[in-house]
Design a protein around this motif. Structure first.
Motif, PDB file in Angstrom:
ATOM      1  N   VAL A 153       0.814  -1.219   0.000  1.00  0.00           N
ATOM      2  CA  VAL A 153       0.000   0.000   0.000  1.00  0.00           C
ATOM      3  C   VAL A 153       0.855   1.279   0.000  1.00  0.00           C
ATOM      4  O   VAL A 153       0.588   2.188  -0.783  1.00  0.00           O
ATOM      5  CB  VAL A 153      -1.003  -0.025   1.171  1.00  0.00           C
ATOM      6  CG1 VAL A 153      -1.743   1.288   1.267  1.00  0.00           C
ATOM      7  CG2 VAL A 153      -1.984  -1.166   0.975  1.00  0.00           C
ATOM      8  N   PRO A 154       1.911   1.375   0.845  1.00  0.00           N
ATOM      9  CA  PRO A 154       2.705   2.615   0.803  1.00  0.00           C
ATOM     10  C   PRO A 154       3.307   2.879  -0.571  1.00  0.00           C
ATOM     11  O   PRO A 154       3.297   4.016  -1.052  1.00  0.00           O
ATOM     12  CB  PRO A 154       3.816   2.348   1.833  1.00  0.00           C
ATOM     13  CG  PRO A 154       3.312   1.269   2.696  1.00  0.00           C
ATOM     14  CD  PRO A 154       2.368   0.449   1.885  1.00  0.00           C
ATOM     15  N   LEU A 155       3.794   1.823  -1.220  1.00  0.00           N
ATOM     16  CA  LEU A 155       4.381   1.990  -2.547  1.00  0.00           C
ATOM     17  C   LEU A 155       3.324   2.453  -3.547  1.00  0.00           C
ATOM     18  O   LEU A 155       3.562   3.362  -4.347  1.00  0.00           O
ATOM     19  CB  LEU A 155       5.004   0.673  -3.016  1.00  0.00           C
ATOM     20  CG  LEU A 155       5.728   0.750  -4.359  1.00  0.00           C
ATOM     21  CD1 LEU A 155       7.009   1.540  -4.226  1.00  0.00           C
ATOM     22  CD2 LEU A 155       6.018  -0.635  -4.907  1.00  0.00           C
ATOM     23  N   SER A 156       2.135   1.838  -3.479  1.00  0.00           N
ATOM     24  CA  SER A 156       1.063   2.242  -4.396  1.00  0.00           C
ATOM     25  C   SER A 156       0.753   3.711  -4.225  1.00  0.00           C
ATOM     26  O   SER A 156       0.600   4.444  -5.214  1.00  0.00           O
ATOM     27  CB  SER A 156      -0.216   1.449  -4.127  1.00  0.00           C
ATOM     28  OG  SER A 156       0.037   0.084  -4.098  1.00  0.00           O
ATOM     29  N   ILE A 157       0.674   4.152  -2.976  1.00  0.00           N
ATOM     30  CA  ILE A 157       0.304   5.548  -2.719  1.00  0.00           C
ATOM     31  C   ILE A 157       1.409   6.484  -3.193  1.00  0.00           C
ATOM     32  O   ILE A 157       1.145   7.509  -3.828  1.00  0.00           O
ATOM     33  CB  ILE A 157      -0.034   5.738  -1.232  1.00  0.00           C
ATOM     34  CG1 ILE A 157      -1.333   4.979  -0.924  1.00  0.00           C
ATOM     35  CG2 ILE A 157      -0.179   7.210  -0.886  1.00  0.00           C
ATOM     36  CD1 ILE A 157      -1.693   4.917   0.523  1.00  0.00           C
ATOM     37  N   ALA A 158       2.675   6.107  -2.937  1.00  0.00           N
ATOM     38  CA  ALA A 158       3.787   6.948  -3.378  1.00  0.00           C
ATOM     39  C   ALA A 158       3.759   7.109  -4.893  1.00  0.00           C
ATOM     40  O   ALA A 158       3.925   8.217  -5.426  1.00  0.00           O
ATOM     41  CB  ALA A 158       5.111   6.338  -2.933  1.00  0.00           C
ATOM     42  N   LEU A 159       3.516   6.008  -5.613  1.00  0.00           N
ATOM     43  CA  LEU A 159       3.509   6.077  -7.068  1.00  0.00           C
ATOM     44  C   LEU A 159       2.298   6.850  -7.577  1.00  0.00           C
ATOM     45  O   LEU A 159       2.371   7.527  -8.606  1.00  0.00           O
ATOM     46  CB  LEU A 159       3.547   4.671  -7.672  1.00  0.00           C
ATOM     47  CG  LEU A 159       4.894   3.967  -7.494  1.00  0.00           C
ATOM     48  CD1 LEU A 159       4.791   2.502  -7.837  1.00  0.00           C
ATOM     49  CD2 LEU A 159       5.960   4.632  -8.326  1.00  0.00           C
ATOM     50  N   ILE A 173       0.349  11.609 -10.226  1.00  0.00           N
ATOM     51  CA  ILE A 173      -0.581  12.739 -10.232  1.00  0.00           C
ATOM     52  C   ILE A 173       0.165  14.042 -10.503  1.00  0.00           C
ATOM     53  O   ILE A 173      -0.295  14.878 -11.288  1.00  0.00           O
ATOM     54  CB  ILE A 173      -1.362  12.802  -8.897  1.00  0.00           C
ATOM     55  CG1 ILE A 173      -2.400  11.676  -8.863  1.00  0.00           C
ATOM     56  CG2 ILE A 173      -2.051  14.149  -8.734  1.00  0.00           C
ATOM     57  CD1 ILE A 173      -3.112  11.538  -7.547  1.00  0.00           C
ATOM     58  N   VAL A 174       1.347  14.183  -9.883  1.00  0.00           N
ATOM     59  CA  VAL A 174       2.110  15.418 -10.097  1.00  0.00           C
ATOM     60  C   VAL A 174       2.488  15.557 -11.562  1.00  0.00           C
ATOM     61  O   VAL A 174       2.286  16.612 -12.187  1.00  0.00           O
ATOM     62  CB  VAL A 174       3.375  15.429  -9.200  1.00  0.00           C
ATOM     63  CG1 VAL A 174       4.305  16.566  -9.604  1.00  0.00           C
ATOM     64  CG2 VAL A 174       2.986  15.551  -7.737  1.00  0.00           C
ATOM     65  N   VAL A 175       3.008  14.468 -12.150  1.00  0.00           N
ATOM     66  CA  VAL A 175       3.439  14.542 -13.554  1.00  0.00           C
ATOM     67  C   VAL A 175       2.244  14.788 -14.470  1.00  0.00           C
ATOM     68  O   VAL A 175       2.313  15.591 -15.407  1.00  0.00           O
ATOM     69  CB  VAL A 175       4.171  13.245 -13.960  1.00  0.00           C
ATOM     70  CG1 VAL A 175       4.523  13.279 -15.438  1.00  0.00           C
ATOM     71  CG2 VAL A 175       5.421  13.066 -13.133  1.00  0.00           C
ATOM     72  N   ILE A 176       1.125  14.130 -14.179  1.00  0.00           N
ATOM     73  CA  ILE A 176      -0.054  14.294 -15.030  1.00  0.00           C
ATOM     74  C   ILE A 176      -0.584  15.721 -14.925  1.00  0.00           C
ATOM     75  O   ILE A 176      -0.966  16.330 -15.934  1.00  0.00           O
ATOM     76  CB  ILE A 176      -1.145  13.267 -14.650  1.00  0.00           C
ATOM     77  CG1 ILE A 176      -0.672  11.860 -15.005  1.00  0.00           C
ATOM     78  CG2 ILE A 176      -2.450  13.561 -15.366  1.00  0.00           C
ATOM     79  CD1 ILE A 176      -1.428  10.768 -14.306  1.00  0.00           C
ATOM     80  N   ALA A 177      -0.559  16.284 -13.709  1.00  0.00           N
ATOM     81  CA  ALA A 177      -1.025  17.659 -13.538  1.00  0.00           C
ATOM     82  C   ALA A 177      -0.148  18.612 -14.349  1.00  0.00           C
ATOM     83  O   ALA A 177      -0.642  19.499 -15.048  1.00  0.00           O
ATOM     84  CB  ALA A 177      -0.999  18.033 -12.063  1.00  0.00           C
ATOM     85  N   LEU A 178       1.176  18.389 -14.276  1.00  0.00           N
ATOM     86  CA  LEU A 178       2.107  19.215 -15.050  1.00  0.00           C
ATOM     87  C   LEU A 178       1.805  19.124 -16.533  1.00  0.00           C
ATOM     88  O   LEU A 178       1.747  20.142 -17.232  1.00  0.00           O
ATOM     89  CB  LEU A 178       3.542  18.705 -14.817  1.00  0.00           C
ATOM     90  CG  LEU A 178       4.384  19.401 -13.768  1.00  0.00           C
ATOM     91  CD1 LEU A 178       5.729  18.699 -13.654  1.00  0.00           C
ATOM     92  CD2 LEU A 178       4.590  20.856 -14.154  1.00  0.00           C
ATOM     93  N   SER A 179       1.614  17.892 -17.016  1.00  0.00           N
ATOM     94  CA  SER A 179       1.434  17.745 -18.456  1.00  0.00           C
ATOM     95  C   SER A 179       0.071  18.269 -18.890  1.00  0.00           C
ATOM     96  O   SER A 179      -0.052  18.781 -19.999  1.00  0.00           O
ATOM     97  CB  SER A 179       1.624  16.303 -18.893  1.00  0.00           C
ATOM     98  OG  SER A 179       0.881  15.451 -18.093  1.00  0.00           O
TER      99      SER A 179
END
Lengths: 265, 315
Positions: free
Chosen positions: B17-23, B28-34
């Motif tokens: 779960v922590p890994l899923s959330i980190a990814l 989300i950050v990259v998608i927001a930027l693009s």
């Protein structure tokens, strides 16, 4: 041949179908999150979650076999977890040739991962087969996805069937051109590189046709008054009773995770 | 069902779960930027162009060609989208494709969607962009740069994404590193060839018929440095990390013994494994993997060298 059967939505009038998508989508995500948070080997909790899932499946009026058949889709990936059978240290259960051993913790971990995947994929199937696409878009809006992204996904869905049909026509054309003589002395098929090049040409063609189509769509939108602003209808209200049921379910998911972590942590 | 699942979509239950959330957060950050970048570039054309092309990539994944004995190669499309439309638009398109595949077709999990987005919508475009541009620059706009660049960009996007999947599985304790890396990397080094060939075919067709469309993906001054650095770092990090993670000699020996079994067993999910490539000879599998990693580094080194020389000549 048309690609309409691509849409997994199965219209019924069950309570699961009637549940508002803005509650259903978060509920399914919460269910999957709960499943993921149950520790390895928490068997009673797996049984409980499976029972919840099966009840919802029966309630959805689609029949359990439907879900089992679709869930087989995720099975191949289970192979990625297979090595875990042999690499955990612990009680040795079975000794195989090549010096391999299957250990109890390895089996426990493997079955847990496979079960979690199986339960989660069925929850996702339940959501997709009981929710029409426009309502999923509504749920994405309610989850605060940017408007632009929601519109792109909506438009993508609308044209997916058109473009899949186009792809099928291209593949039919390729099949029609690819004759094969029953006489083996006639060469057929060309080399792998040639076949890849033909397929690449189809992909390139698809791209050109699509970009031209998007141009026409843009002009059609412009002539209907599109000004770049994305407007959605206001969200309809959610029935009070569904809200309360969802709150109860969310809280019980939370309690299950806490309980499982305390007992098996 | 016409729609066949691609091999790199991770279902739910496989990642911690922590890994899923980190990814999820990274994606989300990259998608927001693009999203912001694409809105600036395309303006009001954004919705129709991105929507239809996302549908095209989705449908394009159905295209396949037979390799041998019932196995076939098919397209993922991240590199193709990057070459034709630039990295930011490719991120957005792959996001829509991967997202709909998870939401509607259960191809990849919902909690694991963050990871799947990272592998296919972030790593794919980020890795293929610098490689493709590199070859284009090196060839100073000549034909061969476009063609060689698109093949290698497509191959690398698949190979590096598969290493990312292996890393995620290893970090989650689902698949031990010394098995996940060689198995995933080895299989996808082959799948990548199919991807590369289809991408090459598509680009050469567009080059011949609508060369103006290849201009769409031309470099955008703002923000492309981020992709140059990010993409190159991602590629090198994963290519270096994987042999390190799997350098455990016991692990390698084990894979060598198991290679035949693993490859045969994964046939339904990995569709481009020609049987004759893995005749169960352990060292050959290892050789393929090591060659793949060495090849990546070698190509990188050679291109860097040539580019350096060229720059000096022009200066």
């Amino acid at each position: 041949m048309h690609a309409h059967f691509l849409d997994p939505y199965k219209p019924r009038s069950s309570p699961i179908h009637q549940l508002d998508a803005r509650l259903k989508v978060p509920l399914v995500i919460a269910f999957i999150l709960t499943t993921s948070l149950i520790p390895i080997g928490g068997w009673p909790f797996y049984i409980f979650l499976t029972a919840v899932l099966l009840s919802a499946e029966i309630l959805s009026d689609l029949g359990i076999p439907f879900f089992f058949k679709r869930a087989a889709l995720a099975l191949p990936f289970v192979l990625a977890a297979l090595p875990v059978l042999f690499t955990q240290t612990g009680n040795v259960w079975v000794t195989l040739p090549f010096g391999l051993t299957i250990t109890a913790p390895g089996v426990e971990r493997f079955i847990s991962v496979a079960l979690k995947a199986w339960i989660s994929v069925q929850a996702a199937i339940l959501m997709a087969s009981t929710t029409p696409f426009p309502e999923i878009l509504l749920a994405l809006r309610a989850l605060r996805l940017p408007k632009v992204l929601v519109s792109i996904i909506g438009l993508m869905w609308r044209y997916l069937f058109v473009i899949v049909d186009e792809t099928i026509r291209m593949m039919n054309a390729r099949n029609a051109r690819s004759g094969e003589s029953p006489n083996p002395s006639y060469k057929h098929g060309g080399s792998v590189f040639w076949r890849a090049k033909v397929t690449g040409g189809m992909a390139g063609n698809l791209f050109i046709r699509s970009i031209e189509r998007s141009d026409r769509i843009y002009h059609a939108m412009l002539s209907r008054g599109y000004d770049g602003e994305i407007r959605h209808l206001p969200l309809p209200s959610i029935p009070e009773i569904q809200r309360w049921i969802s709150v109860v379910v969310f809280v019980s998911f939370f309690l299950i995770v806490v309980l499982a972590r305390v007992l098996w942590g | 069902m016409l729609y066949s699942p691609a091999p790199m979509h991770i279902p739910d239950g496989f990642l911690s779960v922590p890994l899923s959330i980190a990814l999820w957060i990274i994606s989300i950050v990259v998608i927001a930027l693009s999203t912001r970048r694409v809105s600036q570039d395309l303006g009001e054309r954004e919705v129709p162009v991105m929507g239809v092309l996302a549908a095209a990539i989705f449908a394009g994944q159905m295209l396949n060609f037979t390799v041998t004995g019932g196995t076939s190669g098919h397209l993922m499309g991240a590199a193709l989208a990057t070459i034709l439309l630039g990295p930011w638009a490719a991120v957005l398109i792959m996001t829509c494709v991967v997202g709909v595949q998870a939401l509607i077709f259960q191809d990849g999990g919902l909690l694991a969607l963050g990871a799947n987005l990272f592998n296919m919508a972030v790593v794919g475009p980020f890795v293929s962009y610098p490689i493709y541009r590199f070859f284009q620059r090196m060839s100073t706009g000549q034909k061969w740069g476009v063609f060689v660049g698109s093949f290698i960009a497509a191959w690398t996007s698949i190979f590096i994404a598969s290493l990312a999947v292996a890393l995620q599985l290893a970090l989650s304790g689902t698949s031990p590193a010394n098995i996940a890396f060689p198995a995933m990397g080895g299989i996808h080094a082959l799948i990548g060839i199919g991807e590369g060939l289809i991408t090459l075919g598509a680009v050469s067709l567009i080059y011949a018929s609508r060369r103006d469309l290849l201009k769409l993906g031309e470099p955008q001054p703002k923000g492309s440095t981020l992709i140059w650095i990010g993409g190159t770092l991602l590629a090198i990090l994963l290519a270096v990390l994987s042999p390190l993670a799997s350098s455990n000699p016991d692990g390698l020996e084990w894979v060598a013994e198991q290679a035949g079994f693993l490859e045969r067993a994964s046939e339904p999910s990995f569709t481009i494994i020609p049987d004759y490539i893995f005749p169960g000879i352990p060292n050959e599998t290892l050789a393929t993997i090591i060659a793949g990693i060495l090849g990546t580094l070698l190509v990188l080194g050679v291109t860097l060298g040539i580019a350096y020389l060229r720059r000096q000549k022009t200066a």
